[in-house]
Scaffold this active site. Structure first.
Site, PDB file in Angstrom:
ATOM      1  N   ASP A  31      23.374  11.593   1.062  1.00  0.00           N
ATOM      2  CA  ASP A  31      24.640  12.329   1.243  1.00  0.00           C
ATOM      3  C   ASP A  31      24.800  12.700   2.711  1.00  0.00           C
ATOM      4  O   ASP A  31      24.739  13.873   3.083  1.00  0.00           O
ATOM      5  CB  ASP A  31      24.642  13.583   0.353  1.00  0.00           C
ATOM      6  CG  ASP A  31      25.961  14.334   0.412  1.00  0.00           C
ATOM      7  OD1 ASP A  31      26.993  13.710   0.749  1.00  0.00           O
ATOM      8  OD2 ASP A  31      25.964  15.552   0.123  1.00  0.00           O
ATOM      9  N   SER A  64      17.594  17.127   9.219  1.00  0.00           N
ATOM     10  CA  SER A  64      17.164  17.328  10.607  1.00  0.00           C
ATOM     11  C   SER A  64      17.334  18.783  11.034  1.00  0.00           C
ATOM     12  O   SER A  64      16.930  19.147  12.127  1.00  0.00           O
ATOM     13  CB  SER A  64      17.956  16.408  11.533  1.00  0.00           C
ATOM     14  OG  SER A  64      19.330  16.602  11.326  1.00  0.00           O
ATOM     15  N   CYS A  89      31.423  10.511   2.992  1.00  0.00           N
ATOM     16  CA  CYS A  89      32.529  11.471   3.098  1.00  0.00           C
ATOM     17  C   CYS A  89      33.314  11.231   4.382  1.00  0.00           C
ATOM     18  O   CYS A  89      33.937  12.145   4.921  1.00  0.00           O
ATOM     19  CB  CYS A  89      32.020  12.908   3.017  1.00  0.00           C
ATOM     20  SG  CYS A  89      30.848  13.331   4.312  1.00  0.00           S
ATOM     21  N   PHE A 116      19.430  13.943   3.670  1.00  0.00           N
ATOM     22  CA  PHE A 116      20.558  14.738   4.181  1.00  0.00           C
ATOM     23  C   PHE A 116      20.802  15.892   3.197  1.00  0.00           C
ATOM     24  O   PHE A 116      21.885  16.061   2.646  1.00  0.00           O
ATOM     25  CB  PHE A 116      21.826  13.904   4.360  1.00  0.00           C
ATOM     26  CG  PHE A 116      21.652  12.680   5.216  1.00  0.00           C
ATOM     27  CD1 PHE A 116      21.658  12.769   6.609  1.00  0.00           C
ATOM     28  CD2 PHE A 116      21.455  11.435   4.631  1.00  0.00           C
ATOM     29  CE1 PHE A 116      21.497  11.632   7.393  1.00  0.00           C
ATOM     30  CE2 PHE A 116      21.300  10.292   5.411  1.00  0.00           C
ATOM     31  CZ  PHE A 116      21.321  10.386   6.796  1.00  0.00           C
TER      32      PHE A 116
HETATM   33  N1  SAH Z   1      23.726  17.014   0.456  1.00  0.00           N
HETATM   34  C1  SAH Z   1      24.113  18.304   1.005  1.00  0.00           C
HETATM   35  C2  SAH Z   1      25.163  18.205   2.082  1.00  0.00           C
HETATM   36  C3  SAH Z   1      24.785  17.302   3.230  1.00  0.00           C
HETATM   37  S1  SAH Z   1      25.630  17.643   4.710  1.00  0.00           S
HETATM   38  C4  SAH Z   1      24.547  19.226  -0.123  1.00  0.00           C
HETATM   39  O1  SAH Z   1      24.617  18.797  -1.284  1.00  0.00           O
HETATM   40  O2  SAH Z   1      24.819  20.401   0.152  1.00  0.00           O
HETATM   41  C5  SAH Z   1      24.827  16.576   5.837  1.00  0.00           C
HETATM   42  C6  SAH Z   1      23.469  17.043   6.310  1.00  0.00           C
HETATM   43  O3  SAH Z   1      22.911  15.985   7.081  1.00  0.00           O
HETATM   44  C7  SAH Z   1      23.457  18.263   7.229  1.00  0.00           C
HETATM   45  O4  SAH Z   1      22.632  19.250   6.660  1.00  0.00           O
HETATM   46  C8  SAH Z   1      22.853  17.775   8.552  1.00  0.00           C
HETATM   47  O5  SAH Z   1      21.946  18.710   9.130  1.00  0.00           O
HETATM   48  C9  SAH Z   1      22.102  16.551   8.113  1.00  0.00           C
HETATM   49  N2  SAH Z   1      21.901  15.506   9.124  1.00  0.00           N
HETATM   50  C10 SAH Z   1      22.791  15.003   9.999  1.00  0.00           C
HETATM   51  N3  SAH Z   1      22.250  13.976  10.690  1.00  0.00           N
HETATM   52  C11 SAH Z   1      20.978  13.819  10.229  1.00  0.00           C
HETATM   53  C12 SAH Z   1      19.919  12.903  10.529  1.00  0.00           C
HETATM   54  N4  SAH Z   1      20.073  11.924  11.441  1.00  0.00           N
HETATM   55  N5  SAH Z   1      18.766  13.030   9.846  1.00  0.00           N
HETATM   56  C13 SAH Z   1      18.604  13.992   8.901  1.00  0.00           C
HETATM   57  N6  SAH Z   1      19.580  14.866   8.588  1.00  0.00           N
HETATM   58  C14 SAH Z   1      20.748  14.787   9.235  1.00  0.00           C
END
Ligand code: SAH
Length: 369
Positions: free
Chosen positions: A273, A227, A313, A204
């Protein structure tokens, strides 16, 4: 205050009107702004006899700035106002690359607090003020989305935010919820400090907050998973901008983690995250199952002595819930882990003990036996 908590509400309460709340004995409890179109009829601004005025709002704003300076030093890019946590309900103000980005979530924040504070906001934003009012919660207040310049000219592309030694691009007119998640600043530093010589997986990743901190911290190899193709494209540019190399995988994290466990992959540091799995209490059980699943899989990927930095979060998931679900995942995974730190958001997202909603971000640092 919810409509149901209030008796004897006059019929003629106007949108954005400043109203006083009295208790049943006629004593003034406080004052706030009203929105007859919302379930939350009044948001309290001041307690007792104090009356909210423009001077009062300016004082709250200056307090928010002073506290950040005390707690974080003179940081260029950060969240300057964090709504209720800074006693300015509904209003978020960030400074990113010399621009102020103002995000009101409520009618009163947009029509009362923002005009009161525009002068102060302008003063801390040499390049201009962006109104970025796109949160879905606005519809509960009868508000539609707005994305426009309030002062100054729009940037001609993404702007650059500085976080410690790291430079990120932030697209003020696109991107996700806030453009950049400032709340993980110190947790990214922790990630960087644990990364030397390690094989790191940032799940993520969004635009690479943790992955780039890891690579700059000396990781042997860093892989980021998200994703969103758009987020990963920005991540690749951020990696280049910071002179590091990060591998990216555009995948569903749930599927990829399962596949990696099957392939017996090993990482020395995994970051989880995810987005908030529980938006409200109704989704709590499903959210806890999702947290358990990704944590269990991530634990199975850890090499001996490896680290898991795992975050939640979700407002509806308390620290106790999160600790319990991570513990259950470790038991099911058959992995021994020591919890070395329990962390919250960066100081620009203050946690106020009397406002439980501000205690939304939890990160556990765990080391495998
Ligand atoms: N760690 C990041 C913030 C994460 S926000 C930082 O430090 O800036 C959450 C992220 O999860 C988003 O970019 C979103 O596109 C992604 N996301 C949501 N569902 C997902 C899934 N099932 N698989 C992969 N990524 C996903």
């Amino acid at each position: 205050m919810f409509r149901g908590e209030l008796r004897d509400v006059p019929d003629d309460v106007r949108p954005s009107e400043i109203v006083r709340i009295e208790d049943s004995r006629g004593r003034v409890v406080g004052a706030g702004y009203a929105n007859p179109a919302s379930n939350i009829l009044v948001r309290i601004l001041t307690r007792g006899e104090e009356v909210p005025t423009q001077d009062w709002a300016r004082e709250m704003f200056r307090n928010a700035l002073t506290r950040r300076l005390e707690r974080m030093g003179d940081v260029p890019d950060l969240r300057l106002v964090h709504a209720e946590a800074d006693r300015l309900p509904g209003l978020v103000v960030e400074r990113i690359g010399g621009y102020a980005v103002v995000s009101p979530d409520t009618l009163g924040a947009e029509e009362v607090l923002m005009p009161w504070l525009l002068g102060e906001i302008e003063a801390i934003a040499p390049r201009g003020v962006v109104l970025r009012a796109i949160a879905p919660v606005r519809s509960r207040e009868g508000l539609t989305s707005r994305l426009e310049m309030l002062r100054g000219a729009p940037p001609d592309g993404p702007v650059i935010a500085q976080e410690g030694d790291i430079r990120y691009e932030v697209d003020l007119f696109g991107g996700q919820k806030t453009g950049h998640y400032f709340d993980q600043r110190e947790n990214r530093q922790l990630c960087g400090s644990l990364s030397e010589g390690r094989r790191v997986l940032d799940v993520f990743s969004y635009t690479g907050g943790f992955a780039i901190a890891a690579a700059l911290g000396g990781a042997r190899e860093t892989t980021a998973v998200d994703s969103s193709a758009e987020a990963l494209a920005a991540l690749a540019r951020n990696a280049e901008r910071n002179g590091v190399s990060v591998g990216v995988r555009e995948e569903n994290a749930f599927d990829l983690l399962r596949q990696m466990v099957r392939d017996r992959e090993r990482f020395d540091l995994v970051v989880l995250d995810p987005p908030p799995f529980a938006r409200g209490k109704d989704h709590l059980d499903a959210a806890l199952r999702a947290y358990k699943e990704i944590n269990l899989r991530a634990m199975r990927l850890l090499s001996p002595g490896g680290w898991l930095l795992t975050a939640s979060c979700s407002h509806a998931v308390s620290l106790g819930d999160f600790v319990a679900v991570v513990g259950a995942a470790a038991a099911d995974a058959g992995v021994g882990l020591t919890r070395t730190a329990v962390r919250g958001p960066s100081p620009d997202h203050p946690v106020r003990v009397e406002v439980p909603e501000t205690d939304y971000l939890h990160l556990l640092a765990l080391q495998r036996d």
